[in-house]
Structure formats: structure tokens, C-alpha cells
Design a protein around this motif. Structure first.
Motif, PDB file in Angstrom:
ATOM      1  N   THR A 309       1.101  -1.375  -0.139  1.00  0.00           N
ATOM      2  CA  THR A 309      -0.182  -0.368  -0.265  1.00  0.00           C
ATOM      3  C   THR A 309       0.912   1.816  -0.238  1.00  0.00           C
ATOM      4  O   THR A 309       1.667   0.900   0.390  1.00  0.00           O
ATOM      5  CB  THR A 309      -1.126   0.063   1.432  1.00  0.00           C
ATOM      6  OG1 THR A 309       0.370   0.338   2.324  1.00  0.00           O
ATOM      7  CG2 THR A 309      -1.853  -1.459   1.266  1.00  0.00           C
ATOM      8  N   ASP A 310       0.275   2.417  -0.489  1.00  0.00           N
ATOM      9  CA  ASP A 310       1.020   3.545  -0.376  1.00  0.00           C
ATOM     10  C   ASP A 310       1.360   4.419   1.149  1.00  0.00           C
ATOM     11  O   ASP A 310       0.211   4.153   2.497  1.00  0.00           O
ATOM     12  CB  ASP A 310       0.575   4.825  -0.850  1.00  0.00           C
ATOM     13  CG  ASP A 310       1.236   5.796  -1.781  1.00  0.00           C
ATOM     14  OD1 ASP A 310       1.783   6.559  -0.520  1.00  0.00           O
ATOM     15  OD2 ASP A 310       0.508   6.628  -1.890  1.00  0.00           O
ATOM     16  N   GLY A 311       2.539   4.326   1.217  1.00  0.00           N
ATOM     17  CA  GLY A 311       2.787   5.040   2.424  1.00  0.00           C
ATOM     18  C   GLY A 311       1.463   5.660   3.156  1.00  0.00           C
ATOM     19  O   GLY A 311       1.445   5.977   4.939  1.00  0.00           O
ATOM     20  N   ALA A 312       1.623   7.053   2.626  1.00  0.00           N
ATOM     21  CA  ALA A 312       0.583   7.663   2.849  1.00  0.00           C
ATOM     22  C   ALA A 312      -0.853   6.643   3.227  1.00  0.00           C
ATOM     23  O   ALA A 312      -2.007   8.011   3.971  1.00  0.00           O
ATOM     24  CB  ALA A 312       0.643   8.926   1.989  1.00  0.00           C
ATOM     25  N   MET A 313      -1.182   6.232   3.683  1.00  0.00           N
ATOM     26  CA  MET A 313      -2.584   5.365   2.952  1.00  0.00           C
ATOM     27  C   MET A 313      -2.329   4.291   3.587  1.00  0.00           C
ATOM     28  O   MET A 313      -3.255   3.696   3.955  1.00  0.00           O
ATOM     29  CB  MET A 313      -2.781   5.192   1.497  1.00  0.00           C
ATOM     30  CG  MET A 313      -3.788   6.270   0.806  1.00  0.00           C
ATOM     31  SD  MET A 313      -4.820   6.987   1.498  1.00  0.00           S
ATOM     32  CE  MET A 313      -5.393   8.377   0.570  1.00  0.00           C
ATOM     33  N   ARG A 314      -1.731   3.856   4.575  1.00  0.00           N
ATOM     34  CA  ARG A 314      -1.388   2.496   4.944  1.00  0.00           C
ATOM     35  C   ARG A 314      -2.249   2.055   6.798  1.00  0.00           C
ATOM     36  O   ARG A 314      -2.587   1.289   6.835  1.00  0.00           O
ATOM     37  CB  ARG A 314      -0.008   1.910   5.450  1.00  0.00           C
ATOM     38  CG  ARG A 314       0.680   1.060   5.904  1.00  0.00           C
ATOM     39  CD  ARG A 314       2.070   0.804   6.269  1.00  0.00           C
ATOM     40  NE  ARG A 314       3.241   0.886   5.445  1.00  0.00           N
ATOM     41  CZ  ARG A 314       3.538   1.514   4.868  1.00  0.00           C
ATOM     42  NH1 ARG A 314       4.493   2.408   5.615  1.00  0.00           N
ATOM     43  NH2 ARG A 314       4.351   1.881   3.879  1.00  0.00           N
ATOM     44  N   GLY A 315      -2.326   3.608   7.338  1.00  0.00           N
ATOM     45  CA  GLY A 315      -2.827   3.755   8.724  1.00  0.00           C
ATOM     46  C   GLY A 315      -4.373   3.418   7.912  1.00  0.00           C
ATOM     47  O   GLY A 315      -5.454   2.759   9.152  1.00  0.00           O
ATOM     48  N   ARG A 316      -5.280   3.881   7.106  1.00  0.00           N
ATOM     49  CA  ARG A 316      -6.812   3.334   6.856  1.00  0.00           C
ATOM     50  C   ARG A 316      -6.577   2.550   6.026  1.00  0.00           C
ATOM     51  O   ARG A 316      -7.886   1.485   6.904  1.00  0.00           O
ATOM     52  CB  ARG A 316      -6.835   4.463   6.099  1.00  0.00           C
ATOM     53  CG  ARG A 316      -7.238   6.177   6.638  1.00  0.00           C
ATOM     54  CD  ARG A 316      -7.822   7.228   5.399  1.00  0.00           C
ATOM     55  NE  ARG A 316      -5.482   7.987   5.477  1.00  0.00           N
ATOM     56  CZ  ARG A 316      -5.116   8.872   4.700  1.00  0.00           C
ATOM     57  NH1 ARG A 316      -6.907   9.459   4.447  1.00  0.00           N
ATOM     58  NH2 ARG A 316      -3.891   9.525   4.637  1.00  0.00           N
TER      59      ARG A 316
END
Length: 432
Positions: A309-316
Motif C-alpha cells: 500500500t501507499d505509505g500515506a494510506m497505510r494507516g487507513r
């Protein structure tokens, strides 16, 4: 230990298993509503302050439980309120902890680290339930809640002691701006067909093949005629199986989608066999590897959610994974219970295992098609003749970013001039 203490306290005060189940529901329900916001916070804010705040909140809530157990002030309404608040804190904390933990290891060892985390959780459940039962029987739940409140001090100390910068792991947010919020997370997931397939398969396997609290109880009380002692024995065997599964996953060098499919088929097939088991011991012999396969499945899906996943979206994405697990439990438990009551426990295991196997095969076919589509986008051309250029060409193909395909196409009307470009696909910020 605290979960056991809350359940025992509510059951003692009310004598109602329904009230006990309501307390459990209050702790699980916030995951469905708040995990996505926890994912947004994980992507936007530094993790350590959020995690320390969560530990302090957990300690305060546990201390509140201890006060209620000692004084009786507030009674069951306050117990229910604290259970709901505990679930809310856990729902926010989960994605933050998942993303931050990934910063402590590199990409190659992330799957092993997640497997060891599963091992820790499984061992904690086994020891916690055993020790919690002893403490509650000896002195009541108040001391148990107090011990739990004090234990969070050690967690806070550990959070301060860890040095994430010492290991080149996956990056974590630095407090800067990130892309969008909850809607952006859902939009990102819609553009990740492989990840959506993994989540869908995880949901099916979790709802039909993971709710063994229901099917083991139905088998113990029905065809196996093992009673409460037999159910306790089977629960222990299942817990041991989760520990073994964590060890197996931790020893694997990589956890990919092939592992997910193999483990899914293995667990589904054994579930059918479990429905045909003649006695308690044979049933136990089958559920042991089923539990191990379940941990391998969870660890594999968690690993892919971190790495693909994209690092900026990993938490979501991690929040979506948590919601998937909660929904699968909420849907699967009553469904399997209804089937066991109306069709029989054995028939339920056979039917659910068969459906899970079919879903796994369908997911395998879909994943293979997605792989074929990605491969078809790469245009193969002859390699350069010069040895040095040929070596550079091969190196470029090896080290190109994950999720990217090198495309070589004519740049002009002449066949001799070519242009090299990279087409970014699913994984690293899709731009169509």
C-alpha cells in the motif's frame, strides 16, 4: 485478564449471559465506527504521542473498573460505559500501533515480526485467561483491574525507550500534510483490486471458518457429548494451535498471496474433516492445524496490507483490515449459531468449510487474472547487445519499484528510436 474480569463481574451481578454478551459487544462495536478515524490519525500524526495517550487512557479506565468493583458506585451502567470507552480507545490505537510497529523492522522481516506479534497475543490470551481465573477466584476482580491499570506504566516506559530511527523500517508520518481523510482512504481502496480481494477472502474465511467459539461449543454440547470440560479442552487446543501457527509464520522468509491461498484451502478442507470427526480427540487433532492456518492467514493479510500500500494510506488500510475482522466475527457468529441449531453442528462445519474452499478458489482465480493484467502491460523488447548496457538493463528490471512496470515503446516515427518510461500501477500512488 481484564476481559475475563469484566465478564465475571457482569455475570455475577446479573446472572445473565445476555448481559455479559452485551458488555463484550460494547468493547467490540467501536471498532466498526472509529477504526477508520484511527487510520486517518495514524497517517497524519506522529505515532508515539498518540500511543502514550492511549496507554494513559487505558490505565485510567482500568482504575475506574477497580473503583466500581470495590465501592459499587455506578454499578453496571458505569461498567458498560467503561467497556464502551475501552473499545473506543482500542479502535483508535490499533491502526496507530500497527503502522508504528512497521517502522521498527525492515521490509524483509516485517512478516516475521507480525507473526511474532501474533505469538505474543496468543500467549497473552492463554496466560491471561489462566491467571485471570485464579485471581478472580481468589480475591475478586478489583485486584485484577488494579494490576492491569498499573501495568500500562511499563508500556509507556517501553514506548519512550524504543528508538525507531535506529532501524531503517517503513516510514511513519512526521506530522506533515497527507492526502485527504476517510473518503480518500475508501477511494484509495477502490483502486486496489488485489488488496480488496485479500480483504474479501479474509472476511469469508473469518466469518465461516474462524468462529470456532460457536462451532466448538455446539459440537461439545451435541455430537461429541463432551460437555463443558470438553469445550474447555478444545479451547485450549485451539489456543495452542494459534501459537504454533505464529511460529510457522515467523519462520517463513516471505508471506505472499500464494501462502494466503494455500493456507485458506488447507483450513477450509480441514474444517470439512472436522465436521466428520467421530470423537473429541479426533476433533481436537483437526482443529489444532486449523488454528495454526488461521494465524498464517491473518499474518499474511496483515503483511500485504503493510507492504503493498501507499505509505500515506497505510494507516487507513490497516483500519479497513480491523473493520473486516470485526464485521466477519459479528456476521459469522450468529450465522454459524443459527445453522448449528437448525441444520446440526456437523452439517454446519461441512457446509461452511465447503463454502470457504469455493471462495478461496475463486479468489485464487481472480488474483491470477489481476497478475496477468499487470504482466500484459509490460512490453517486452530485445535486450541491448552491449554487455555493460545489458547488465544495466537487467539491474533496472530487478530494482524497479514494487508495483511499477517498465514500458518501452517507440518515441517517434522511426523504429530505431525508443523511449523508456515507468507506468505506476497499484501500490505507489496511482495516477491514471
Amino acid at each position: 485478564m481484564q476481559v475475563l474480569g469484566v465478564n465475571w463481574y457482569v455475570l455475577k451481578e446479573t446472572g445473565s449471559a445476555t448481559s455479559m454478551g452485551f458488555a463484550v459487544l460494547l468493547q467490540a462495536a467501536p471498532t466498526l465506527l472509529l477504526s477508520v478515524w484511527g487510520g486517518v490519525l495514524a497517517d497524519r500524526l506522529p505515532a508515539r504521542p498518540l500511543l502514550i495517550t492511549a496507554q494513559v487512557a487505558h490505565a485510567a479506565l482500568a482504575a475506574g473498573l477497580a473503583a466500581v468493583a470495590v465501592t459499587g458506585v455506578g454499578g453496571l451502567p458505569l461498567i458498560f460505559a467503561i467497556s464502551l470507552a475501552t473499545g473506543a480507545v482500542s479502535a483508535i490505537e490499533g491502526p496507530v500501533m500497527g503502522r508504528w510497529a512497521a517502522s521498527l523492522v525492515d521490509r524483509k522481516t516485517l512478516g516475521n515480526a507480525l507473526a511474532l506479534g501474533s505469538l505474543t497475543n496468543s500467549a497473552g490470551r492463554i496466560l491471561g485467561m489462566s491467571l485471570g481465573a485464579v485471581v478472580v477466584a481468589a480475591v475478586g476482580p478489583a485486584l485484577l483491574f488494579g494490576i492491569n491499570a498499573a501495568s500500562f506504566a511499563a508500556v509507556v516506559v517501553a514506548l519512550f525507550a524504543v528508538r525507531p530511527q535506529a532501524v531503517p523500517g517503513l516510514p511513519v508520518p512526521d506530522g506533515g500534510p497527507t492526502r485527504g481523510g476517510v473518503r480518500a482512504g475508501f477511494a484509495y481502496l477502490r483502486g486496489q483490486p488485489v488488496l480488496l480481494l485479500a480483504l474479501a477472502l479474509s472476511f469469508v474465511l473469518g466469518s465461516l471458518g474462524r468462529n470456532y467459539q460457536v462451532t466448538m461449543a455446539a459440537m461439545s454440547d451435541g455430537p461429541l457429548d463432551a460437555g463443558a470440560s470438553g469445550y474447555g479442552f478444545l479451547s485450549t487446543v485451539f489456543a495452542v494451535g494459534t501459537v504454533l501457527g505464529a511460529l510457522v509464520a515467523a519462520r517463513r522468509r516471505s508471506l505472499g498471496y500464494r501462502t494466503l491461498i494455500v493456507a485458506g484451502l488447507f483450513a477450509s478442507g480441514l474444517q470439512v474433516v472436522a465436521g466428520l470427526a467421530p470423537g473429541t480427540w479426533s476433533f481436537a487433532a483437526v482443529i489444532l492445524p486449523i488454528a495454526a492456518a488461521a494465524v498464517v492467514i491473518d499474518t499474511t493479510v496483515g503483511t500485504r496490507a503493510q507492504l503493498d500500500t501507499d505509505g500515506a494510506m497505510r494507516g487507513r488500510v490497516l483500519a479497513a483490515l480491523a473493520v473486516t475482522g470485526s464485521v466477519s466475527a459479528a456476521v459469522g457468529a450468529p450465522l454459524l449459531g443459527w445453522l448449528a441449531e437448525h441444520a446440526g453442528p456437523r452439517q454446519t462445519l461441512v457446509l461452511a468449510g465447503s463454502a470457504a474452499a469455493i471462495a478461496t478458489v475463486a479468489a485464487a482465480v481472480a488474483l491470477d487474472r489481476q497478475h496477468g493484467r499487470a504482466t500484459a502491460l509490460a512490453l517486452v523488447v530485445p535486450q541491448p547487445r552491449h554487455p555493460v548496457r545489458r547488465a544495466a538493463f537487467r539491474a533496472a528490471r530487478i530494482v524497479r519499484p514494487a508495483g511499477a512496470v517498465c514500458v518501452i515503446a517507440p518515441a517517434g516515427p522511426t523504429a530505431g528510436s525508443i523511449r523508456l518510461g515507468e507506468l505506476a500501477l497499484a501500490g505507489q500512488g496511482v495516477r491514471r
